[in-house]
Write an enzyme that holds these catalytic residues in place. Structure first.
Site, PDB file in Angstrom:
ATOM      1  N   PHE A 133      80.036  46.934  75.683  1.00 38.81           N
ATOM      2  CA  PHE A 133      80.529  47.327  76.999  1.00 38.81           C
ATOM      3  C   PHE A 133      81.968  47.819  76.844  1.00 38.81           C
ATOM      4  CE2 PHE A 133      81.999  46.599  81.366  1.00 38.81           C
ATOM      5  CZ  PHE A 133      80.913  47.045  82.103  1.00 38.81           C
ATOM      6  N   LEU A 135      84.925  49.505  78.778  1.00 38.61           N
ATOM      7  CA  LEU A 135      85.587  49.916  80.017  1.00 38.61           C
ATOM      8  C   LEU A 135      87.109  49.871  79.898  1.00 38.61           C
ATOM      9  CD1 LEU A 135      85.474  50.649  83.059  1.00 38.61           C
ATOM     10  CD2 LEU A 135      85.266  48.192  83.532  1.00 38.61           C
ATOM     11  N   GLY A 139      96.379  51.658  78.704  1.00 36.39           N
ATOM     12  CA  GLY A 139      97.501  52.128  79.507  1.00 36.39           C
ATOM     13  C   GLY A 139      97.339  51.967  80.996  1.00 36.39           C
ATOM     14  N   GLY A 141      94.494  49.959  84.284  1.00 33.30           N
ATOM     15  CA  GLY A 141      93.625  48.852  84.626  1.00 33.30           C
ATOM     16  C   GLY A 141      92.219  49.019  84.094  1.00 33.30           C
ATOM     17  N   ILE A 166      87.642  45.832  73.049  1.00 38.81           N
ATOM     18  CA  ILE A 166      86.201  46.059  73.182  1.00 38.81           C
ATOM     19  C   ILE A 166      85.446  45.099  72.264  1.00 38.81           C
ATOM     20  CG2 ILE A 166      84.345  47.747  73.068  1.00 38.81           C
ATOM     21  CD1 ILE A 166      86.580  48.250  75.207  1.00 38.81           C
ATOM     22  N   GLN A 347      94.926  15.555  74.378  1.00 39.46           N
ATOM     23  CA  GLN A 347      95.880  14.456  74.533  1.00 39.46           C
ATOM     24  C   GLN A 347      95.251  13.124  74.113  1.00 39.46           C
ATOM     25  OE1 GLN A 347      98.892  15.214  75.223  1.00 39.46           O
ATOM     26  NE2 GLN A 347      99.842  13.196  75.406  1.00 39.46           N
ATOM     27  N   GLY A 351      98.228  13.190  68.141  1.00 42.42           N
ATOM     28  CA  GLY A 351      98.692  14.189  67.190  1.00 42.42           C
ATOM     29  C   GLY A 351      97.612  14.706  66.273  1.00 42.42           C
ATOM     30  N   GLU A 374      86.091  39.079  82.137  1.00 42.33           N
ATOM     31  CA  GLU A 374      85.592  39.527  83.444  1.00 42.33           C
ATOM     32  C   GLU A 374      86.618  39.336  84.556  1.00 42.33           C
ATOM     33  OE1 GLU A 374      83.447  41.178  82.720  1.00 42.33           O
ATOM     34  OE2 GLU A 374      81.745  40.334  81.662  1.00 42.33           O
TER      35      GLU A 374
END
Length: 412
Positions: A133, A135, A139, A141, A166, A347, A351, A374
């Site tokens: 896909f 889309l 540069g 939206g 992509i 948590q 550690g 999405e």
């Protein structure tokens, strides 16, 4: 096989409950067995081996969601979400493969003619053809402001532009790519094209070095007068954006929401196991109220997100008008839930959970990716708000696009 004979999006399909339970058990067994072995190999090598794709294909896991008429298993959408929940407990690249391959056909099939169905849709459902896909652009939206363009000369389009982020853009066979007719603006001039991965005039850059979801290839693409047959256009000129955002986006958002639920369940399982096994100052961690409360909060969080996601899945399956808004609610809720759950699960580990030798470390990294899939949380909130305001306005509501991905808000 006629177009009319096929349920375009598979919403009318389902399999009997005993058969579904057997399938669910089979998927669970694979995820907890071979799936874990593949996860170790992917993390070590940084790539998904071809052998894994083959194993998933031969197991039938790449054709679960499509109707039987297309060669799929014929699951209902709600049934498919139950399997996505389990797959998502596995490695993120495994989840990504089954999510994408089991969903891309939804964008193609309703708009394909019989030749295109045989050439693209059926092989895609079978897992023999990988369609990426395509889309998003670097540069702008991810909607009506796309700038990749085509000019038509006879029976050929010549494509020029750039795409990035992509998924499977390197290893795919075709890009399901969205562009616009040269000289047009807005959604009216957009087209949906199936572009051969090996067409001339294409530069493919592998950009797979990500924080998480290791092994899933991502590509940055550049096209310069790349020829694409007009016969490989889905729908009519002007249909591009509706194909991209129509029957594909809503179920895909619900699927991503369910993937958050599955991954959160895996994080919770790891946290519970560690809390029971780890002893400090003579007591297991699970005996300490602060840890027990964190696990309780996680359990409630997961169940709430799961219920909303299944509600959205049922709404889309039944064709309920507000399914789009519910899909955004589900994704917004589930990704926020996953952030909280994985943070608490890490948590609980203390550690030791920060080291790559601990499974929770990978889960924690992988969880961040769903916040971008999405549409961001900001996009989901805009979709939800527009739905609320449109409903309040009733007949007075204007014809603004239902999804801000179709407007400049997609660059959020």
């Amino acid at each position: 096989m006629s177009t009319a004979a096929i349920a375009a999006d598979g919403r009318g399909s389902s399999i009997p409950d005993p058969e579904y339970r057997d399938l669910l058990a089979s998927v669970t067994e694979w995820v907890e067995g071979p799936g874990e072995e593949w996860a170790d190999r992917i993390e070590t090598g940084g790539t998904v081996p071809d052998a894994l794709w083959k194993e998933l294909r031969e197991a039938g896991f790449l054709s679960l969601a499509a109707p039987a008429e297309l060669g799929g298993r014929g699951l209902s959408f709600v049934q498919w979400m139950g399997l996505m929940e389990v797959f998502s407990r596995s490695h993120a690249s495994v989840r990504m493969i089954v999510h994408v391959v089991n969903g891309t056909w939804r964008a193609m099939n309703p708009h394909a003619d019989e030749v295109q169905r045989r050439k693209f849709v059926l092989p895609s459902v079978a897992g023999d053809l990988v369609v990426a896909f395509t889309l998003t652009e670097p540069g702008n939206g991810t909607g009506a402001d796309i700038t990749s363009s085509v000019r038509r000369v006879g029976d050929t389009y010549y494509l020029t532009g750039r795409k990035h982020l992509i998924t499977f853009g390197v290893r795919c066979d075709y890009w399901l790519l969205f562009a616009r007719l040269e000289g047009t603006s807005g959604s009216a001039g957009t087209v949906a094209l199936l572009v051969d991965r090996h067409a001339p005039g294409v530069e493919v850059e592998d950009t797979s070095q990500t924080m998480g979801v290791r092994g899933t290839d991502h590509a940055s693409l550049a096209f310069r007068d790349t020829p694409v047959p007009v016969a490989d256009r889905l729908g009519a000129e002007g249909d591009g954006l509706s194909i991209a955002l129509g029957g594909f986006l809503t179920p895909s958002r619900i699927s991503v929401a369910m993937s958050c639920v599955g991954l959160a369940q895996r994080a919770q399982q790891l946290a519970v196991d560690h809390a029971l096994e780890r002893t400090t100052f003579g007591k297991p961690l699970a005996a300490r109220q602060a840890i027990a409360f964190a696990l309780a909060e996680n359990a409630a969080d997961i169940e709430a997100a799961r219920a909303l996601t299944l509600h959205a899945a049922s709404a889309w399956q039944d064709g309920v008008p507000d399914a789009g808004s519910l899909s955004s609610m589900a994704k917004l809720t589930a990704v926020d839930m996953l952030t909280r759950v994985t943070d608490k699960a890490l948590q609980v580990h203390g550690g030791i959970g920060y080291w790559k030798t601990a499974p929770i470390e990978r889960v924690y990294r992988d969880a961040r990716a769903q916040r971008f899939e999405e549409g961001t949380n900001e996009i989901q909130k805009t979709v939800i708000a527009r739905g609320i305001l449109r409903q309040a306005q009733g007949p007075r509501a204007d014809a603004a696009p239902a999804d801000p991905s179709a407007a400049s808000a997609a660059r959020l």
